[in-house]
Design an enzyme around this catalytic site. Structure first.
Site, PDB file in Angstrom:
ATOM      1  N   GLN A  11     -26.021  10.318 -43.996  1.00 19.20           N
ATOM      2  CA  GLN A  11     -26.887   9.143 -44.220  1.00 19.20           C
ATOM      3  C   GLN A  11     -28.358   9.558 -44.152  1.00 19.20           C
ATOM      4  OE1 GLN A  11     -26.396   5.047 -42.476  1.00 19.20           O
ATOM      5  NE2 GLN A  11     -27.857   5.792 -40.970  1.00 19.20           N
ATOM      6  N   HIS A  16     -29.073   4.328 -29.877  1.00 19.23           N
ATOM      7  CA  HIS A  16     -30.126   3.523 -30.509  1.00 19.23           C
ATOM      8  C   HIS A  16     -31.376   3.500 -29.621  1.00 19.23           C
ATOM      9  CE1 HIS A  16     -26.409   1.480 -32.196  1.00 19.23           C
ATOM     10  NE2 HIS A  16     -27.079   1.767 -33.294  1.00 19.23           N
ATOM     11  N   ALA A  46     -26.917   3.677 -26.026  1.00 19.56           N
ATOM     12  CA  ALA A  46     -27.981   4.611 -25.608  1.00 19.56           C
ATOM     13  C   ALA A  46     -28.517   5.444 -26.781  1.00 19.56           C
ATOM     14  CB  ALA A  46     -27.457   5.519 -24.509  1.00 19.56           C
ATOM     15  N   LEU A  50     -22.080   9.068 -29.125  1.00 19.70           N
ATOM     16  CA  LEU A  50     -22.130   7.613 -28.983  1.00 19.70           C
ATOM     17  C   LEU A  50     -22.086   6.968 -30.361  1.00 19.70           C
ATOM     18  CD1 LEU A  50     -24.686   6.900 -26.128  1.00 19.70           C
ATOM     19  CD2 LEU A  50     -22.271   7.490 -26.007  1.00 19.70           C
ATOM     20  N   LYS A 109     -26.619  11.652 -35.848  1.00 20.65           N
ATOM     21  CA  LYS A 109     -25.175  11.381 -35.782  1.00 20.65           C
ATOM     22  C   LYS A 109     -24.649  11.050 -37.192  1.00 20.65           C
ATOM     23  CE  LYS A 109     -21.292   9.257 -34.316  1.00 20.65           C
ATOM     24  NZ  LYS A 109     -21.231   8.098 -35.170  1.00 20.65           N
ATOM     25  N   ASP A 110     -25.423  10.257 -37.951  1.00 21.12           N
ATOM     26  CA  ASP A 110     -25.076   9.951 -39.344  1.00 21.12           C
ATOM     27  C   ASP A 110     -25.843  10.916 -40.229  1.00 21.12           C
ATOM     28  OD1 ASP A 110     -23.368   7.509 -39.006  1.00 21.12           O
ATOM     29  OD2 ASP A 110     -25.177   6.793 -38.021  1.00 21.12           O
TER      30      ASP A 110
HETATM   31  O1  PAF Z   1     -27.019   3.602 -39.366  1.00 26.09           O
HETATM   32  C1  PAF Z   1     -27.003   2.363 -39.463  1.00 26.09           C
HETATM   33  O2  PAF Z   1     -26.943   1.651 -38.472  1.00 26.09           O
HETATM   34  C2  PAF Z   1     -27.058   1.721 -40.832  1.00 26.09           C
HETATM   35  O3  PAF Z   1     -26.368   2.472 -41.768  1.00 26.09           O
HETATM   36  C3  PAF Z   1     -28.494   1.425 -41.323  1.00 26.09           C
HETATM   37  C4  PAF Z   1     -29.300   2.700 -41.490  1.00 26.09           C
HETATM   38  C5  PAF Z   1     -29.191   0.503 -40.331  1.00 26.09           C
HETATM   39  C6  PAF Z   1     -28.444   0.719 -42.675  1.00 26.09           C
HETATM   40  O4  PAF Z   1     -27.727  -0.473 -42.605  1.00 26.09           O
END
Ligand code: PAF
Length: 279
Positions: free
Chosen positions: A153, A37, A35, A184, A149-150
């Site tokens: 990143q 994504h 969910a 999630l 969440k990341d």
């Molecule tokens: O967050 C993710 O799913 C991955 O790190 C990404 C951004 C698709 C890069 O592979």
């Protein structure tokens, strides 16, 4: 929904979608969609006229001994979800399209990549920055969508996009949680039933710590107490639990706004990460 695996047909498919005045949104993923994504897809749809989702389990962002082989792969189920959500194009490149023989280039974003997950997973953010830059070049979107969440990143990608002149919008989307508060993640699938029950201690301790810090408590003591509670509830290792500047990710030992509490902790064979604002 069109599914494309090679660069040449990708360019043809994008040319079809790229109409004057219409915006293309990119949602990069590694599949095993949940969910969280689908929320990215929803927000992309709100901002853009056509939504492109990529699925690529990127080997360069996994370190030795990490879960590259075990990482859940379920492309048919993912494609069905995306199709039902009205996604126009699924870009699911083969590994040799992404990293052809002789591939030799890597992007390294210093500063925001250091510490936190960057310390526990050396090379991880180089792999992320490299593959995301490639996805940006391949799809040339008007906006790209990433989960908060990341959080580190997202900071790395924002920095990389500014530094390398990717001019499209980078949009962060709030973390989606189960009703009990667990964020999630595709990696939640690794948790046993008992671990899943215990895992809720992580967001619970973080929420309490964030409130105590916001109320003016002493940061070091509050974090030490939260760590003890997380370890007492079944996690066996805490990689980090830190208060950071929400923009620069600089370490904070007193509350400065805006701030973010970030954590990574291990339960069974699963490493969970989470973050929440402190305000
Ligand atoms: O967050 C993710 O799913 C991955 O790190 C990404 C951004 C698709 C890069 O592979």
């Amino acid at each position: 929904m069109q599914i494309v695996r090679q660069l040449a047909p990708l360019q043809d498919a994008l040319a079809e979608l790229r109409k004057p005045g219409l915006k293309i949104g990119l949602v990069p993923t590694m599949g095993a969609l949940h969910a969280g994504h689908m929320r990215l897809v929803e927000v992309a749809r709100e901002h853009c006229d056509a939504v492109v989702v990529s699925i690529f389990v990127n080997p360069t962002q996994f370190g030795e001994g990490e879960d590259l082989d075990a990482y859940p792969r379920q492309e048919a189920a993912d494609a069905a979800l995306l199709d039902a959500a009205g996604v126009e194009l699924l870009w699911a490149p083969t590994a040799d399209q992404m990293y052809p023989s002789g591939y030799a280039t890597s992007i390294s974003v210093s500063g925001v990549s250091d510490g936190l997950c960057g310390a526990a997973r050396p090379g991880h953010f180089d792999g992320v920055a490299t593959v995301v830059a490639k996805l940006f070049n391949q799809t040339r979107p008007d906006a790209a969508f990433f989960g908060e969440k990341d959080y580190q990143q997202l900071a790395v990608i924002r920095r990389m996009a500014r530094d390398l002149d990717f001019i499209h919008d980078i949009i962060g989307v709030a973390t989606v949680r189960d009703p009990d508060g667990l964020a999630l993640s595709s990696r939640n699938a690794y948790l046993s039933e008992a671990e899943r029950e215990s895992a809720v201690a992580l967001p619970a301790a973080m929420r309490e710590a964030a409130s105590a810090i916001a109320a003016g408590g002493e940061v070091a003591a509050i974090l030490a107490d939260a760590k003890s509670r997380i370890l007492a509830s079944g996690f066996h290792k805490i990689d980090y639990l830190e208060l950071r500047d929400a923009d620069t990710l600089a370490l904070l030992d007193v509350l400065a706004k805006p701030a973010r509490l970030l954590a990574a902790a291990r339960i069974g064979r699963t490493r969970l990460i989470d973050n929440i604002p402190v305000e």
